[in-house]
Design an enzyme around this catalytic site. Structure first.
Site, PDB file in Angstrom:
ATOM      1  N   GLY A 115      23.575   7.426 -58.291  1.00  0.00           N
ATOM      2  CA  GLY A 115      22.916   7.978 -57.099  1.00  0.00           C
ATOM      3  C   GLY A 115      22.701   9.479 -57.141  1.00  0.00           C
ATOM      4  N   SER A 116      22.509  10.037 -58.345  1.00  0.00           N
ATOM      5  CA  SER A 116      22.335  11.494 -58.437  1.00  0.00           C
ATOM      6  C   SER A 116      21.041  11.955 -57.754  1.00  0.00           C
ATOM      7  CB  SER A 116      22.345  11.948 -59.897  1.00  0.00           C
ATOM      8  OG  SER A 116      21.250  11.400 -60.581  1.00  0.00           O
ATOM      9  N   SER A 117      19.976  11.168 -57.865  1.00  0.00           N
ATOM     10  CA  SER A 117      18.719  11.621 -57.240  1.00  0.00           C
ATOM     11  C   SER A 117      18.815  11.559 -55.721  1.00  0.00           C
ATOM     12  CB  SER A 117      17.520  10.837 -57.770  1.00  0.00           C
ATOM     13  OG  SER A 117      17.738   9.466 -57.656  1.00  0.00           O
ATOM     14  N   ALA A 118      19.488  10.529 -55.192  1.00  0.00           N
ATOM     15  CA  ALA A 118      19.666  10.458 -53.732  1.00  0.00           C
ATOM     16  C   ALA A 118      20.513  11.630 -53.250  1.00  0.00           C
ATOM     17  CB  ALA A 118      20.330   9.137 -53.345  1.00  0.00           C
ATOM     18  N   ALA A 119      21.581  11.948 -53.985  1.00  0.00           N
ATOM     19  CA  ALA A 119      22.481  13.025 -53.550  1.00  0.00           C
ATOM     20  C   ALA A 119      21.751  14.368 -53.507  1.00  0.00           C
ATOM     21  CB  ALA A 119      23.700  13.094 -54.465  1.00  0.00           C
ATOM     22  N   PRO A 156      26.588  12.552 -63.069  1.00  0.00           N
ATOM     23  CA  PRO A 156      25.705  12.476 -64.243  1.00  0.00           C
ATOM     24  C   PRO A 156      24.340  11.905 -63.857  1.00  0.00           C
ATOM     25  CG  PRO A 156      27.620  11.007 -64.489  1.00  0.00           C
ATOM     26  CD  PRO A 156      27.795  11.737 -63.200  1.00  0.00           C
ATOM     27  N   GLY A 194      22.792   5.680 -62.626  1.00  0.00           N
ATOM     28  CA  GLY A 194      23.039   4.682 -61.581  1.00  0.00           C
ATOM     29  C   GLY A 194      24.090   5.102 -60.574  1.00  0.00           C
ATOM     30  N   ASP A 227      21.067   4.007 -51.661  1.00  0.00           N
ATOM     31  CA  ASP A 227      21.580   5.285 -52.182  1.00  0.00           C
ATOM     32  C   ASP A 227      21.494   6.410 -51.158  1.00  0.00           C
ATOM     33  OD1 ASP A 227      21.615   3.743 -54.435  1.00  0.00           O
ATOM     34  OD2 ASP A 227      20.843   5.318 -55.763  1.00  0.00           O
TER      35      ASP A 227
HETATM   36  O1  PMV Z   1      21.015   1.948 -60.814  1.00  0.00           O
HETATM   37  P1  PMV Z   1      20.801   2.337 -59.401  1.00  0.00           P
HETATM   38  O2  PMV Z   1      21.913   3.124 -58.809  1.00  0.00           O
HETATM   39  O3  PMV Z   1      19.449   2.944 -59.156  1.00  0.00           O
HETATM   40  O4  PMV Z   1      20.865   1.006 -58.528  1.00  0.00           O
HETATM   41  C1  PMV Z   1      19.868   0.048 -58.581  1.00  0.00           C
HETATM   42  C2  PMV Z   1      20.249  -1.064 -57.677  1.00  0.00           C
HETATM   43  C3  PMV Z   1      19.230  -2.158 -57.584  1.00  0.00           C
HETATM   44  O5  PMV Z   1      19.744  -3.119 -56.665  1.00  0.00           O
HETATM   45  C4  PMV Z   1      19.029  -2.844 -58.923  1.00  0.00           C
HETATM   46  C5  PMV Z   1      17.887  -1.625 -57.085  1.00  0.00           C
HETATM   47  C6  PMV Z   1      17.904  -1.106 -55.661  1.00  0.00           C
HETATM   48  O6  PMV Z   1      16.978  -0.323 -55.342  1.00  0.00           O
HETATM   49  O7  PMV Z   1      18.774  -1.468 -54.857  1.00  0.00           O
END
Ligand code: PMV
Length: 298
Positions: A90-94, A84, A88, A135
């Site tokens: 990691g969809s953009s990294a994937a 989704p 959070g 990510d």
């Molecule tokens: O919500 P996400 O998956 O983008 O994770 C953010 C994690 C943080 O530690 C808050 C920021 C980061 O870049 O590590």
């Protein structure tokens, strides 16, 4: 044509603290984004979000970077994702890593995994303004990884249930909120980050021992500290308590918080019950596992 896929991720410990150089442990999960690449005179991108290159800034930036190395005219890109977006996981990294990898293979660019992870991190930095390498590294390499050293840990032999609040949250905004708190109460926030660091170091040893029950207990403590940083929200709390009550080893926010997702560590026989409890608490439950498989063909 080349098809590559890359996994999403969850944080077991250490989000937010990792922004200030603290320890974190994140894991690749068995939800993947698949990208197919075919050379073409013009670039086109198709996904569930629709057709149109401007809907896909990460993919566009990844193509631009690879164009400088491979010198192709354009590419036809098709994206299919189980992760989704904006939650959070990691969809953009994937999608970035799968795109870089597929172009790398299709045009024989010869980049190593380390170089792809690094290039992916630069894509995220340029699009988001700031991003930790977590990510993109996990999405490239897979497995359970200690940050910032990038040390690979043993795989976890238990299930993971994610609860998605469906409420999108901005990582940038949440990181900004923690930064303001840190400016106002430097001594207190320093101690909170130190405590998160101590939890993560203990977690590292417990992962090597395969002690999921104690890892869960530490996730619960980490959650208390994330709450104290002001990144919780009622929807996340409801799902976290529901998961614990249904017998999860532990449950906490994963990622930036303020919405997005929570994660519960569970034994295989409890996964269904925990997923049901999360749904009853208003979340969308996703049952998954940690995966050793990073980005690869297919
Ligand atoms: O919500 P996400 O998956 O983008 O994770 C953010 C994690 C943080 O530690 C808050 C920021 C980061 O870049 O590590």
């Amino acid at each position: 044509m080349t098809i590559c896929s890359a996994p999403g991720k969850i944080f077991l410990f250490g989000e937010h603290a990792v922004v200030y150089g603290g320890f974190a442990i994140a894991c690749a999960i068995d939800l993947r984004t698949r990208v197919s690449i075919q050379g073409s005179l013009e670039t086109s991108i198709t996904s569930k979000l629709g057709r149109g290159i401007n809907r896909h800034p990460y993919v566009l930036k990844a193509i631009e970077k690879m164009k400088m190395l491979a010198g192709f005219d354009g590419v036809k890109v098709k994206i299919d994702s189980e992760i989704p977006p904006g939650s959070g996981l990691g969809s953009s990294a994937a999608v970035t890593i799968a795109t870089l990898s597929a172009i790398n293979m299709e045009f024989d660019v010869g980049l190593s995994d380390e170089e792809i992870a690094e290039l992916g991190h630069s894509v995220e930095r340029e699009i988001q303004g700031a991003a930790s390498p977590t990510d993109t590294f996990i999405s490239t390499m897979g497995g359970v990884v200690l940050m910032p050293s990038r040390r690979r840990l043993k795989n976890l032999d238990c299930d993971i249930v994610i609860g998605d609040t469906g409420k999108t949250s901005s990582t940038k905004e949440l990181v900004g909120r923690v930064s303001l708190l840190r400016e106002r109460y430097p001594d207190i926030v320093h101690m909170i980050f130190n405590a998160i660091g101590a939890i993560t170091r203990r977690g590292e040893h417990l992962i090597e021992e395969g002690d999921c029950s104690t890892i869960g207990e530490l996730m619960n403590i980490n959650q208390g500290l994330l709450e104290s940083l002001g990144v919780g929200c009622p929807e996340l709390s409801a799902q976290i308590y529901a998961a614990r009550d249904a017998g999860a080893f532990g449950a906490k926010i994963t990622g930036a918080g303020g919405g997005g997702c929570m994660v519960a560590l569970v034994s295989h026989d409890r996964a269904e019950k925990v997923a049901k409890a999360i749904e009853e608490a208003g979340g969308h439950a996703i049952k998954t596992r940690v995966t050793e498989d990073g980005c690869g063909k297919g």
